[in-house]
Design an enzyme around this catalytic site. Structure first.
Site, PDB file in Angstrom:
ATOM      1  N   ASP A 115      -3.118   8.638  -1.175  1.00  0.00           N
ATOM      2  CA  ASP A 115      -3.489   7.554  -0.259  1.00  0.00           C
ATOM      3  C   ASP A 115      -4.937   7.140  -0.515  1.00  0.00           C
ATOM      4  O   ASP A 115      -5.265   5.969  -0.663  1.00  0.00           O
ATOM      5  CB  ASP A 115      -3.304   8.076   1.178  1.00  0.00           C
ATOM      6  CG  ASP A 115      -3.660   7.039   2.229  1.00  0.00           C
ATOM      7  OD1 ASP A 115      -3.434   5.834   1.962  1.00  0.00           O
ATOM      8  OD2 ASP A 115      -4.155   7.432   3.309  1.00  0.00           O
ATOM      9  N   HIS A 142       0.826  -1.218   0.000  1.00  0.00           N
ATOM     10  CA  HIS A 142       0.000   0.000   0.000  1.00  0.00           C
ATOM     11  C   HIS A 142       0.861   1.269   0.000  1.00  0.00           C
ATOM     12  O   HIS A 142       0.732   2.096  -0.915  1.00  0.00           O
ATOM     13  CB  HIS A 142      -1.005  -0.021   1.149  1.00  0.00           C
ATOM     14  CG  HIS A 142      -1.665   1.295   1.406  1.00  0.00           C
ATOM     15  ND1 HIS A 142      -2.474   1.916   0.480  1.00  0.00           N
ATOM     16  CD2 HIS A 142      -1.611   2.143   2.482  1.00  0.00           C
ATOM     17  CE1 HIS A 142      -2.895   3.079   0.979  1.00  0.00           C
ATOM     18  NE2 HIS A 142      -2.381   3.240   2.190  1.00  0.00           N
ATOM     19  N   HIS A 196       3.819   7.065   5.276  1.00  0.00           N
ATOM     20  CA  HIS A 196       2.633   7.786   5.747  1.00  0.00           C
ATOM     21  C   HIS A 196       1.819   7.060   6.814  1.00  0.00           C
ATOM     22  O   HIS A 196       1.180   7.693   7.638  1.00  0.00           O
ATOM     23  CB  HIS A 196       1.744   8.229   4.574  1.00  0.00           C
ATOM     24  CG  HIS A 196       0.858   7.138   4.013  1.00  0.00           C
ATOM     25  ND1 HIS A 196       1.261   6.300   3.013  1.00  0.00           N
ATOM     26  CD2 HIS A 196      -0.409   6.758   4.343  1.00  0.00           C
ATOM     27  CE1 HIS A 196       0.286   5.461   2.723  1.00  0.00           C
ATOM     28  NE2 HIS A 196      -0.744   5.712   3.513  1.00  0.00           N
ATOM     29  N   ASP A 197       1.852   5.696   6.820  1.00  0.00           N
ATOM     30  CA  ASP A 197       1.057   4.977   7.822  1.00  0.00           C
ATOM     31  C   ASP A 197       1.889   4.449   8.994  1.00  0.00           C
ATOM     32  O   ASP A 197       1.346   3.787   9.879  1.00  0.00           O
ATOM     33  CB  ASP A 197       0.334   3.789   7.155  1.00  0.00           C
ATOM     34  CG  ASP A 197      -0.945   4.247   6.452  1.00  0.00           C
ATOM     35  OD1 ASP A 197      -1.510   5.281   6.861  1.00  0.00           O
ATOM     36  OD2 ASP A 197      -1.366   3.564   5.494  1.00  0.00           O
ATOM     37  N   GLU A 209       0.990   6.006  12.605  1.00  0.00           N
ATOM     38  CA  GLU A 209      -0.374   5.681  12.989  1.00  0.00           C
ATOM     39  C   GLU A 209      -0.549   4.192  13.272  1.00  0.00           C
ATOM     40  O   GLU A 209      -1.197   3.814  14.235  1.00  0.00           O
ATOM     41  CB  GLU A 209      -1.329   6.107  11.861  1.00  0.00           C
ATOM     42  CG  GLU A 209      -2.788   5.851  12.116  1.00  0.00           C
ATOM     43  CD  GLU A 209      -3.325   6.559  13.355  1.00  0.00           C
ATOM     44  OE1 GLU A 209      -2.670   7.509  13.825  1.00  0.00           O
ATOM     45  OE2 GLU A 209      -4.386   6.151  13.865  1.00  0.00           O
ATOM     46  N   ASP A 210       0.084   3.329  12.488  1.00  0.00           N
ATOM     47  CA  ASP A 210      -0.246   1.902  12.538  1.00  0.00           C
ATOM     48  C   ASP A 210       0.864   0.987  13.045  1.00  0.00           C
ATOM     49  O   ASP A 210       0.664  -0.213  13.161  1.00  0.00           O
ATOM     50  CB  ASP A 210      -0.629   1.417  11.121  1.00  0.00           C
ATOM     51  CG  ASP A 210      -1.956   2.016  10.681  1.00  0.00           C
ATOM     52  OD1 ASP A 210      -2.691   2.509  11.545  1.00  0.00           O
ATOM     53  OD2 ASP A 210      -2.239   1.979   9.472  1.00  0.00           O
TER      54      ASP A 210
END
Ligand code: MN
Length: 733
Positions: free
Chosen positions: A152, A60, A85-86, A89-90
């Site tokens: 995204d 992704h 980018h993630d 957050e993840d």
């Protein structure tokens, strides 16, 4: 789930190479180093994660980075941030980790992206979509945050199949409402279109599929058309040694859908489903000149529509769009938009500002991405950026005295401003004007009285049953149309008069009177008409009917007796001669534009008589007073009380038509409406001016407003309507 890690790793490595190779901007060694580090970090951070579809999560962020690098054309910093980018957050990685590894700028972007994700999670319910959009646009972060967020979202939309349906619809609606408009404002046209189409796919899957299938079906035909179009101009373009390519640009599924919805039309009813693009090679010096050169080549071969020229080259749209758009009458008499643009303009149109800076030199190029980002920020922050709408709405209106309209064959017709459909019809051919029944303007049905506007495409609908009536004279301004209508009405009158003469001959014969010059003169006197033509016409339309003819016969015989008596008493028939002089066509006044009958009295100051040129004056207590136009008071009345002045006309009441409204009801059957209209149009001397049909649950209801000359005609019409199978009731209102 069986996962082949070895295969996956191979695939990841391959994707990495691809990411570097597809970057729109040239990457330096430094850039590549940064991207490599971001890539390794992301792979490590997401190593345990899988997406709903089962594939490794890392695919992704790689895909998002690819969109950022290639489709949007952002810099290495953005590519790195997209890969990461993630992570915060993840995964286990913290913002500090990112800052330590990548520095302040990348960390700030990742932070912004994390904030948006959290914002969404926390405020799912309370935050309205519109507010969310506003907030996104006013975020004080690096503008790259929003652009990466759009990338995204695009990838999430591209891979939404494995999501539960309710989530798909929710995400798709949000995309349509928030992300597509932002992408549009930034000038990322391709991404905006893809977001919209994908959204439609999930919000209205059936609609999406049906439009998509139809587009695919028509692809071949479209290609043929473009090829055909190209052959016309190719020689001239090559003659100018131009390097170019011509291709079709289809309207997106979403915008076709919007059009169908907005205008409530089927797919087939959507015009301009594709445009033709001429993209040419040029250096910056000749760019503009070549655009107009191609313009003149195209318009040498095809008539352009003067109201549909858009010059986005001289004044680019606020999102940077440059192009020259014209609409011409192409092969098969089809309107087609042609977009003329250089390769540079083409790239800007597809990608947005990033493309601007590929063409800049030296320092400008160095600062390119920076100034682009500033510009985007400006566009987004400027809430009143109506520049686009303003230019788009601006209609070329160069000709105020004259309008230009087109025949279905693309022929340009110029008419005086204010001309109607009827004026146009008569300007083509008398026969077309006389048989006109209505028109299609840009595909839409309109009445004959409709005023035309420049640039409209007018197709006249004719009918063998149509014929000019006196009412038509109210709807034309050209002298050509006026004189043709008048002479046609006279011809019609002659034709009816001939029939009337025969009818009268037979009727009189039954009454033992022979129709000859002498009796004709008598009849003219008796019925107070001017000429024998008037007399026969009145018989033809039925105002002089059986009863009246019988009355004449009685008086004729009396006159005969009187004549004999007079002969005996040697009195000359002076009276009849006297009456002749007073005979007039005019016996009644009507007022206003609609020629209404109003109670009136003749004013004492100028004592008008029938036939005088007059006007009505609305008095407070006395109703309408009629003055002669040359009345000594006229000027003062008209200048001081213009609003109380009514135009007035003398009419011949025996020639007058009256209007009637018929209500029809019955059981709906196939072809019923057709039969009704046929009965009306086959009935001579009946004019429809309004017609309305409605069916509900198998029941048919309709009302028709008609002009008829007399009661007999109306009764005949009602009888004929009642004969139609299915019609149960016809009443007069
Ligand atoms: Mn993501």
């Amino acid at each position: 789930m069986i996962i082949n890690e070895k295969f996956e790793n191979k695939e990841i490595a391959k994707q990495y190479k691809e990411l570097l190779s597809i970057s729109y901007l040239q990457l330096t060694k430094e850039d590549k180093k940064l991207i490599r580090l971001a890539f390794d970090t992301a792979v490590d951070a997401h190593k345990e994660q899988r997406r709903k579809s089962g594939e490794a999560y890392i695919f992704h962020p790689i895909s998002v980075a690819k969109i950022v690098a290639s489709e949007i054309g952002l810099d290495a910093t953005s590519i790195a941030a997209a890969l990461l980018h993630d992570t915060v957050e993840d995964t286990e990685y913290s913002l500090d980790d990112i800052e330590r590894l990548f520095g302040n700028t990348v960390a700030k972007i990742v932070h912004g992206l994390t904030k948006i994700s959290r914002l969404k999670k926390d405020t799912d319910v309370s935050l309205q979509a519109e507010n969310f959009r506003k907030m996104l646009l006013t975020l004080n972060d690096d503008i790259r945050v929003i652009i990466i967020k759009i990338a995204d979202r695009l990838h999430n939309m591209q891979t939404m199949d494995s999501m539960p349906e309710n989530k798909q619809v929710k995400i798709a609606s949000e995309t349509l409402y928030i992300y597509a408009p932002i992408a549009h404002r930034i000038g990322m046209y391709n991404i905006k279109t893809e977001l919209e189409d994908l959204s439609l796919k999930y919000t209205e899957p059936l609609r999406f599929k049906s439009i998509k299938d139809k587009i695919e079906e028509s692809q071949e035909e479209q290609n043929k058309y473009i090829k055909n179009f190209s052959t016309f101009i190719e020689k001239s373009l090559q003659g100018e040694r131009l390097k170019y390519f011509i291709k079709g640009r289809s309207k997106s599924i979403y915008s076709i859908h919007k059009k169908m919805q907005k205008q409530n039309i089927p797919y087939e009813g959507v015009f301009d489903k594709f445009a033709i693009r001429v993209v040419y090679k040029s250096n910056s010096k000749n760019e503009r000149f070549l655009a107009w050169k191609i313009y003149s080549i195209v318009t040498d071969h095809f008539t352009p529509n003067p109201t549909r020229l858009r010059d986005w080259i001289s004044s680019p749209k606020s999102n940077g769009y440059e192009s020259l758009h014209i609409t011409v009458m192409g092969p098969n008499n089809k309107w087609i938009e042609v977009q003329i643009r250089s390769e540079r303009m083409h790239e800007i149109a597809e990608k947005g500002y990033a493309a601007h800076f590929r063409y800049k030199q030296g320092e400008q190029k160095e600062n390119g991405i920076e100034s682009w980002l500033n510009r985007v920020q400006e566009v987004l922050e400027n809430k009143e950026s109506n520049a686009v709408d303003f230019v788009e709405d601006f209609k070329l209106n160069l000709y105020s005295e004259e309008i230009f309209v087109f025949t279905p064959q693309g022929e340009l017709k110029s008419l005086p401003n204010g001309s109607s459909v009827l004026d146009f019809a008569f300007s083509i051919h008398t026969e077309i004007g006389s048989k006109a029944r209505g028109a299609r303007i840009n595909g839409k049905l309109v009445p004959l009285s409709r005023t035309l506007k420049s640039g409209e495409n007018v197709e006249i609908i004719t009918s063998v049953n149509s014929k000019p009536t006196a009412n038509w004279l109210d709807h034309v301004i050209t002298s050509r149309a006026r004189s043709r209508i008048k002479s046609s009405i006279n011809e019609e009158k002659k034709r009816i008069a001939e029939d009337g003469k025969e009818l009268l001959r037979r009727k009189l014969k039954q009454l033992r009177i022979t129709l000859n010059d002498k009796t004709t003169r008598r009849l003219v006197h008796y019925f107070k008409v001017n000429t024998s033509l008037d007399l026969f016409y009145r018989v033809g339309i039925g105002t002089v009917d059986n009863k009246k003819i019988k009355e004449f016969a009685a008086s004729y015989n009396n006159t005969f007796i009187n004549f004999i008596k007079k002969r005996i008493g040697s009195n000359s028939p002076k009276k009849i001669k006297d009456r002749d002089e007073f005979t007039s066509n005019y016996d009644k006044l009507v007022f206003g534009k609609n020629k209404e009958e109003l109670p009136y009295s003749l004013s004492k100051c100028c004592t008008p008589i029938a036939g005088d040129k007059v006007f009505g004056f609305l008095t407070i207590n006395d109703g309408v007073k009629v003055h002669r136009r040359d009345c000594p008071n006229a000027l003062s009345l008209q200048s001081n009380f213009a609003y109380r002045v009514l135009p007035a006309w003398w009419i011949d009441s025996s020639e007058q038509r009256f209007s009637a409204k018929l209500n029809l009801s019955g059981i709906d059957q196939i072809g019923l409406v057709n039969q009704v209209t046929r009965v009306i149009s086959n009935n001579m001397n009946v004019d429809i001016f309004k017609i309305n049909f409605d069916t509900e649950e198998g029941l048919f209801k309709g009302n028709i407003n008609v002009h008829v000359k007399n009661r007999t005609t109306l009764d005949k019409l009602v009888n004929n309507l009642l004969k139609i199978n299915g019609i149960e009731k016809v009443t007069r209102e």
